[in-house]
Structure formats: structure tokens, C-alpha cells
Design a protein around this motif. Structure first.
Motif, PDB file in Angstrom:
ATOM      1  N   PRO A  73       0.896  -1.340   0.452  1.00 28.51           N
ATOM      2  CA  PRO A  73       0.323  -0.158   0.324  1.00 28.51           C
ATOM      3  C   PRO A  73       1.123   1.229   0.226  1.00 28.51           C
ATOM      4  CG  PRO A  73      -1.076  -0.913   1.713  1.00 28.51           C
ATOM      5  CD  PRO A  73       0.382  -2.152   0.853  1.00 28.51           C
ATOM      6  N   SER A  74       0.570   2.379  -0.545  1.00 22.66           N
ATOM      7  CA  SER A  74       0.718   3.795  -0.924  1.00 22.66           C
ATOM      8  C   SER A  74       2.121   3.884  -1.123  1.00 22.66           C
ATOM      9  CB  SER A  74       0.833   3.932   1.084  1.00 22.66           C
ATOM     10  OG  SER A  74      -0.151   4.255   1.123  1.00 22.66           O
ATOM     11  N   GLY A  75       1.851   3.637  -2.717  1.00 23.49           N
ATOM     12  CA  GLY A  75       3.183   4.317  -3.276  1.00 23.49           C
ATOM     13  C   GLY A  75       3.533   3.595  -4.743  1.00 23.49           C
ATOM     14  N   PRO A  76       4.002   1.943  -4.765  1.00 21.25           N
ATOM     15  CA  PRO A  76       4.960   1.451  -5.351  1.00 21.25           C
ATOM     16  C   PRO A  76       4.016   0.932  -6.809  1.00 21.25           C
ATOM     17  CG  PRO A  76       5.982   0.414  -3.496  1.00 21.25           C
ATOM     18  CD  PRO A  76       4.182   1.547  -3.135  1.00 21.25           C
ATOM     19  N   ALA A  77       2.949   0.706  -6.532  1.00 24.79           N
ATOM     20  CA  ALA A  77       2.352   0.821  -8.288  1.00 24.79           C
ATOM     21  C   ALA A  77       1.879   1.760  -8.929  1.00 24.79           C
ATOM     22  CB  ALA A  77       1.116  -0.351  -7.459  1.00 24.79           C
ATOM     23  N   GLU A  78       2.101   3.176  -7.993  1.00 24.77           N
ATOM     24  CA  GLU A  78       1.568   4.360  -8.702  1.00 24.77           C
ATOM     25  C   GLU A  78       2.892   4.613  -9.201  1.00 24.77           C
ATOM     26  OE1 GLU A  78      -1.814   6.773  -6.620  1.00 24.77           O
ATOM     27  OE2 GLU A  78      -0.096   6.400  -4.851  1.00 24.77           O
ATOM     28  N   ILE A  79       4.085   4.813  -8.402  1.00 20.53           N
ATOM     29  CA  ILE A  79       5.835   5.476  -8.942  1.00 20.53           C
ATOM     30  C   ILE A  79       5.711   3.917 -10.148  1.00 20.53           C
ATOM     31  CG2 ILE A  79       7.986   5.549  -8.511  1.00 20.53           C
ATOM     32  CD1 ILE A  79       6.967   6.420  -5.430  1.00 20.53           C
ATOM     33  N   LEU A  80       6.214   3.473 -10.409  1.00 22.03           N
ATOM     34  CA  LEU A  80       5.657   1.868 -11.077  1.00 22.03           C
ATOM     35  C   LEU A  80       4.718   2.120 -12.568  1.00 22.03           C
ATOM     36  CD1 LEU A  80       8.206  -0.806  -9.326  1.00 22.03           C
ATOM     37  CD2 LEU A  80       8.803   1.178 -10.243  1.00 22.03           C
ATOM     38  N   GLY A  82       2.412   0.398 -12.480  1.00 21.15           N
ATOM     39  CA  GLY A  82       1.814  -1.168 -12.510  1.00 21.15           C
ATOM     40  C   GLY A  82       3.308  -1.749 -13.408  1.00 21.15           C
ATOM     41  N   GLY A  83       4.250  -1.713 -13.147  1.00 18.77           N
ATOM     42  CA  GLY A  83       4.793  -2.331 -13.276  1.00 18.77           C
ATOM     43  C   GLY A  83       6.161  -1.827 -14.887  1.00 18.77           C
ATOM     44  N   LYS A  84       5.770  -0.727 -15.212  1.00 22.96           N
ATOM     45  CA  LYS A  84       5.474  -0.014 -16.392  1.00 22.96           C
ATOM     46  C   LYS A  84       7.737   0.097 -16.205  1.00 22.96           C
ATOM     47  CE  LYS A  84       5.753   4.001 -19.868  1.00 22.96           C
ATOM     48  NZ  LYS A  84       4.658   5.226 -19.602  1.00 22.96           N
ATOM     49  N   TRP A  85       7.712   0.225 -14.974  1.00 24.24           N
ATOM     50  CA  TRP A  85       9.329   0.801 -14.824  1.00 24.24           C
ATOM     51  C   TRP A  85       9.649  -0.034 -13.854  1.00 24.24           C
ATOM     52  CZ3 TRP A  85      10.098   4.696 -17.584  1.00 24.24           C
ATOM     53  CH2 TRP A  85       9.118   5.487 -18.389  1.00 24.24           C
ATOM     54  N   GLY A  86       9.387  -1.216 -13.007  1.00 27.09           N
ATOM     55  CA  GLY A  86      10.106  -2.224 -12.974  1.00 27.09           C
ATOM     56  C   GLY A  86       9.078  -3.328 -11.937  1.00 27.09           C
ATOM     57  N   GLU A 107      17.499  -9.513 -17.562  1.00 29.19           N
ATOM     58  CA  GLU A 107      17.305  -8.280 -18.467  1.00 29.19           C
ATOM     59  C   GLU A 107      19.068  -7.797 -19.446  1.00 29.19           C
ATOM     60  OE1 GLU A 107      14.677  -6.274 -17.269  1.00 29.19           O
ATOM     61  OE2 GLU A 107      12.500  -7.177 -18.036  1.00 29.19           O
ATOM     62  N   THR A 108      18.732  -7.488 -20.121  1.00 30.95           N
ATOM     63  CA  THR A 108      20.196  -7.057 -21.101  1.00 30.95           C
ATOM     64  C   THR A 108      19.447  -5.449 -21.363  1.00 30.95           C
ATOM     65  OG1 THR A 108      19.296  -7.568 -23.271  1.00 30.95           O
ATOM     66  CG2 THR A 108      20.939  -8.618 -22.127  1.00 30.95           C
ATOM     67  N   GLN A 109      17.798  -5.026 -21.215  1.00 28.05           N
ATOM     68  CA  GLN A 109      17.904  -3.796 -21.217  1.00 28.05           C
ATOM     69  C   GLN A 109      16.295  -3.747 -20.635  1.00 28.05           C
ATOM     70  OE1 GLN A 109      18.067  -1.393 -23.496  1.00 28.05           O
ATOM     71  NE2 GLN A 109      19.899  -3.090 -24.584  1.00 28.05           N
ATOM     72  N   HIS A 110      17.120  -2.100 -19.892  1.00 28.57           N
ATOM     73  CA  HIS A 110      16.285  -2.141 -18.881  1.00 28.57           C
ATOM     74  C   HIS A 110      15.261  -0.456 -19.456  1.00 28.57           C
ATOM     75  CE1 HIS A 110      17.731  -4.938 -15.684  1.00 28.57           C
ATOM     76  NE2 HIS A 110      18.542  -4.350 -16.497  1.00 28.57           N
ATOM     77  N   PRO A 111      13.805  -0.120 -18.619  1.00 22.40           N
ATOM     78  CA  PRO A 111      13.776   1.035 -18.695  1.00 22.40           C
ATOM     79  C   PRO A 111      14.195   2.104 -18.360  1.00 22.40           C
ATOM     80  CG  PRO A 111      12.480  -0.112 -17.203  1.00 22.40           C
ATOM     81  CD  PRO A 111      13.630  -1.209 -18.120  1.00 22.40           C
ATOM     82  N   ASP A 112      13.993   3.244 -19.198  1.00 29.23           N
ATOM     83  CA  ASP A 112      14.881   5.118 -18.715  1.00 29.23           C
ATOM     84  C   ASP A 112      14.163   5.262 -17.775  1.00 29.23           C
ATOM     85  OD1 ASP A 112      16.668   7.074 -18.426  1.00 29.23           O
ATOM     86  OD2 ASP A 112      16.302   7.815 -20.282  1.00 29.23           O
ATOM     87  N   VAL A 113      14.683   4.413 -16.346  1.00 29.18           N
ATOM     88  CA  VAL A 113      13.740   4.863 -15.141  1.00 29.18           C
ATOM     89  C   VAL A 113      13.983   6.518 -14.619  1.00 29.18           C
ATOM     90  CG1 VAL A 113      13.643   2.725 -14.477  1.00 29.18           C
ATOM     91  CG2 VAL A 113      15.625   4.144 -13.854  1.00 29.18           C
TER      92      VAL A 113
END
Length: 192
Positions: A73-80, A82-86, A107-113
Motif C-alpha cells: 500500500p501507498s506508492g510502488p504501483a503508482e510510481i512504477l 503498474g510495472g511499467k518502470w519496474g 534482462e539486457t535492456q531496462h527501461p530508462d527510469v
């Protein structure tokens, strides 16, 4: 590497010894510059059961480091987003968290966070506060409750973990931009 202090530190150190991984796992406790460790990490993992504002995710992302988090609760899903950034794993599911960590490491490629981390910076927070205080609550696509919640989360987080006068968290810059808007406004609950 496990950073920070907590009531389970002795149990964690005992587990490291029992698993005979002392050469692979370090538990230095609190260190002066955690960002330096985050910047060099292959992944930063947050395994919280709950958070106010998961600043560690934002800091790791600002360093450009991939992140994995529990979906607490409170933040990770919003910051990420829903999983787009991690990757997100269910709270209390150690196997799912381990799988998310291994998948991220593979992974060899990660999103530019880093650009996403800037969404939670001082300048953005000040702009959002100004927008609300000046009566421009809604940007296209925003709802008043989303804007107010975002501002409230930033305010709560910042004031709860750093001194309100600390330039590191931006309150000085924030107050210098907000103060002129508050001139002549009575405190909450006062009679005009």
C-alpha cells in the motif's frame, strides 16, 4: 547488500551465516551515501509491507538503476505505473519477489527510469502545489482528487523524513515560491 537498520538485523546476519553466503552478502547498516550504492547496483529491491512514499524507489530510479518492489500500500504501483518502470511482487510472497529480481537481473535492456523519477522531484511538486493553490487544480486529464492526493503525499513524505528547513529536500525552494501566495491568508480554523 542490505542497507539500513531495523529490529531484524541480528536475524538477518544469522541467516547470512547459516546460508554460508558471508562472501556474497554485506549488511553494512546505515551508510552516509546510499545513492552511491544504488547507482552501482544491478537492481534495487524494496520489500516493504507498507510505505508512505517509497522514496528509495524514486532515488534508485534517479540513479538510473532498475527496481523491483513489493506491491505494498501507498506508492510502488503508482510510481512504477503498474510495472511499467519496474517489476512488482505481492507483499509477503518471497518466491515471487525472488523471481522478479532474477528476471530483472537477466534482462539486457531496462527501461530508462530516470525521467520517471523526475516526476517526483521538488520542481514538479512545487509546480503542482502552485497549480492547486492558484485555483488551476486540473491539468488536462487530471481530477482534483488525484492532484490533491499527489501534493499531499509529497508533503507528508518530505516533512516526515527530513527537516522542513533542509535544502536537500527542497522545502526552502518550495516555501520561497509558495509564501507569496499565502500572504494575508489566516491559519486554518481562525476567524477572519
Amino acid at each position: 547488500m542490505v542497507l539500513g537498520e531495523g529490529e531484524l538485523r541480528l536475524q538477518l546476519e544469522a541467516l547470512v551465516r547459516k546460508a554460508d553466503v558471508e562472501g556474497d552478502v554485506r549488511v553494512p547498516g546505515c551508510i552516509a551515501n546510499a545513492l552511491a550504492c544504488m547507482a552501482r547496483a544491478a537492481v534495487v529491491v524494496m520489500s516493504s509491507k507498507w510505505e508512505g512514499l517509497p522514496t528509495v524507489l524514486i532515488e534508485a530510479m534517479a540513479c538510473g538503476t532498475p527496481v523491483v518492489s513489493t506491491d505494498c500500500p501507498s506508492g510502488p504501483a503508482e510510481i512504477l505505473e503498474g510495472g511499467k518502470w519496474g517489476r512488482l511482487a505481492p507483499v509477503g510472497d518471497a518466491e515471487a519477489l525472488a523471481e522478479a529480481m532474477l528476471a530483472t537481473l537477466a534482462e539486457t535492456q531496462h527501461p530508462d527510469v530516470a525521467p520517471r523519477a523526475r516526476d517526483f522531484g521538488v520542481d514538479r511538486a512545487v509546480d503542482e502545489y502552485l497549480r492547486v493553490l492558484q485555483g488551476n487544480r486540473d491539468a488536462p486529464g487530471d481530477t482534483p482528487s488525484a492532484t490533491l492526493r499527489w501534493c499531499s503525499v509529497w508533503s507528508f513524505s518530505c516533512s516526515s523524513w527530513l527537516c522542513p528547513a533542509c535544502p536537500a529536500c527542497g522545502w526552502v525552494a518550495f516555501l520561497s515560491r509558495i509564501a507569496p501566495l499565502c500572504a494575508g491568508v489566516p491559519p486554518p480554523g481562525s476567524v477572519r
